[in-house]
Design a protein around this motif. Structure first.
Motif, PDB file in Angstrom:
ATOM      1  N   HIS A  97       0.833  -1.203   0.000  1.00 10.79           N
ATOM      2  CA  HIS A  97       0.000   0.000   0.000  1.00 10.79           C
ATOM      3  C   HIS A  97       0.869   1.255   0.000  1.00 10.79           C
ATOM      4  O   HIS A  97       0.544   2.236  -0.679  1.00 10.79           O
ATOM      5  N   LEU A  98       1.950   1.206   0.754  1.00  6.33           N
ATOM      6  CA  LEU A  98       2.850   2.346   0.788  1.00  6.33           C
ATOM      7  C   LEU A  98       3.472   2.602  -0.582  1.00  6.33           C
ATOM      8  O   LEU A  98       3.600   3.756  -1.002  1.00  6.33           O
ATOM      9  N   SER A  99       3.798   1.549  -1.302  1.00  3.32           N
ATOM     10  CA  SER A  99       4.385   1.739  -2.632  1.00  3.32           C
ATOM     11  C   SER A  99       3.365   2.301  -3.619  1.00  3.32           C
ATOM     12  O   SER A  99       3.706   3.148  -4.450  1.00  3.32           O
ATOM     13  N   PHE A 100       2.104   1.857  -3.552  1.00  3.62           N
ATOM     14  CA  PHE A 100       1.079   2.413  -4.433  1.00  3.62           C
ATOM     15  C   PHE A 100       0.819   3.875  -4.123  1.00  3.62           C
ATOM     16  O   PHE A 100       0.731   4.709  -5.028  1.00  3.62           O
ATOM     17  N   TYR A 101       0.706   4.198  -2.838  1.00  7.31           N
ATOM     18  CA  TYR A 101       0.453   5.577  -2.449  1.00  7.31           C
ATOM     19  C   TYR A 101       1.620   6.476  -2.814  1.00  7.31           C
ATOM     20  O   TYR A 101       1.431   7.601  -3.282  1.00  7.31           O
ATOM     21  N   SER A 102       2.831   5.992  -2.607  1.00  4.95           N
ATOM     22  CA  SER A 102       3.994   6.814  -2.932  1.00  4.95           C
ATOM     23  C   SER A 102       4.151   6.983  -4.442  1.00  4.95           C
ATOM     24  O   SER A 102       4.538   8.062  -4.905  1.00  4.95           O
ATOM     25  N   ALA A 103       3.850   5.946  -5.226  1.00  5.75           N
ATOM     26  CA  ALA A 103       3.937   6.077  -6.687  1.00  5.75           C
ATOM     27  C   ALA A 103       2.918   7.084  -7.193  1.00  5.75           C
ATOM     28  O   ALA A 103       3.233   7.921  -8.050  1.00  5.75           O
ATOM     29  N   PHE A 104       1.706   7.029  -6.684  1.00  8.23           N
ATOM     30  CA  PHE A 104       0.680   7.971  -7.110  1.00  8.23           C
ATOM     31  C   PHE A 104       1.034   9.395  -6.672  1.00  8.23           C
ATOM     32  O   PHE A 104       0.889  10.349  -7.438  1.00  8.23           O
ATOM     33  N   THR A 105       1.520   9.544  -5.454  1.00 10.47           N
ATOM     34  CA  THR A 105       1.865  10.862  -4.936  1.00 10.47           C
ATOM     35  C   THR A 105       3.045  11.461  -5.692  1.00 10.47           C
ATOM     36  O   THR A 105       3.035  12.650  -6.027  1.00 10.47           O
ATOM     37  N   LEU A 106       4.046  10.641  -5.971  1.00  5.02           N
ATOM     38  CA  LEU A 106       5.205  11.147  -6.706  1.00  5.02           C
ATOM     39  C   LEU A 106       4.836  11.542  -8.131  1.00  5.02           C
ATOM     40  O   LEU A 106       5.366  12.522  -8.667  1.00  5.02           O
ATOM     41  N   SER A 107       3.950  10.796  -8.754  1.00  2.98           N
ATOM     42  CA  SER A 107       3.541  11.179 -10.104  1.00  2.98           C
ATOM     43  C   SER A 107       2.679  12.441 -10.087  1.00  2.98           C
ATOM     44  O   SER A 107       2.769  13.264 -11.001  1.00  2.98           O
ATOM     45  N   CYS A 108       1.863  12.629  -9.058  1.00  2.00           N
ATOM     46  CA  CYS A 108       1.114  13.887  -8.929  1.00  2.00           C
ATOM     47  C   CYS A 108       2.048  15.067  -8.704  1.00  2.00           C
ATOM     48  O   CYS A 108       1.857  16.140  -9.285  1.00  2.00           O
ATOM     49  N   LEU A 109       3.068  14.868  -7.862  1.00  2.00           N
ATOM     50  CA  LEU A 109       4.038  15.936  -7.638  1.00  2.00           C
ATOM     51  C   LEU A 109       4.854  16.218  -8.893  1.00  2.00           C
ATOM     52  O   LEU A 109       5.190  17.370  -9.177  1.00  2.00           O
ATOM     53  N   GLY A 110       5.183  15.187  -9.638  1.00  3.28           N
ATOM     54  CA  GLY A 110       5.891  15.387 -10.899  1.00  3.28           C
ATOM     55  C   GLY A 110       5.062  16.153 -11.894  1.00  3.28           C
ATOM     56  O   GLY A 110       5.575  16.997 -12.636  1.00  3.28           O
ATOM     57  N   LEU A 111       3.776  15.878 -11.931  1.00  6.72           N
ATOM     58  CA  LEU A 111       2.880  16.614 -12.829  1.00  6.72           C
ATOM     59  C   LEU A 111       2.727  18.062 -12.389  1.00  6.72           C
ATOM     60  O   LEU A 111       2.629  18.975 -13.213  1.00  6.72           O
TER      61      LEU A 111
END
Length: 98
Positions: free
Chosen positions: A5-19
């Motif tokens: 769950h931490l990896s999914f949340y971090s991947a989504f959050t990092l891609s939102c921050l990248g955008l």
């Protein structure tokens, strides 16, 4: 919270921050959108397995289909903008001039 769950949340959050922060090229924005869709797809694929249900197995396939449509539309917009404006920089695109 498990490591999955931490990896999914971090991947989504990092891609939102990248955008949000790296908006110089249209290609980088499209890659961030695709990584967001990929993390959502993986999370929706794992969710029925964790809950021991089989009723929501169609939702990840629909998400994957919408992600493919979004990728095709994004690439078409990339080609169109690079042909008309000469580059894929987002600061060259202005929606008010259309």
């Amino acid at each position: 919270m498990s490591i999955m769950h931490l990896s999914f949340y971090s991947a989504f959050t990092l891609s939102c921050l990248g955008l949000a922060f790296h908006r110089t090229h249209l290609v980088s924005a499209l890659l961030c959108l695709e990584s967001m869709m990929l993390s959502l797809y993986v999370a929706l694929s794992i969710w029925p397995v964790e809950n021991y249900t089989t009723s929501s197995t169609l939702i990840p396939l629909l998400m994957l289909a919408f992600s493919a449509c979004e990728a095709g539309t994004g690439l078409a917009a990339l080609v169109a903008s690079s042909r008309t404006h000469g580059s894929d920089h987002l600061h060259n695109l202005n929606l008010l001039q259309c």
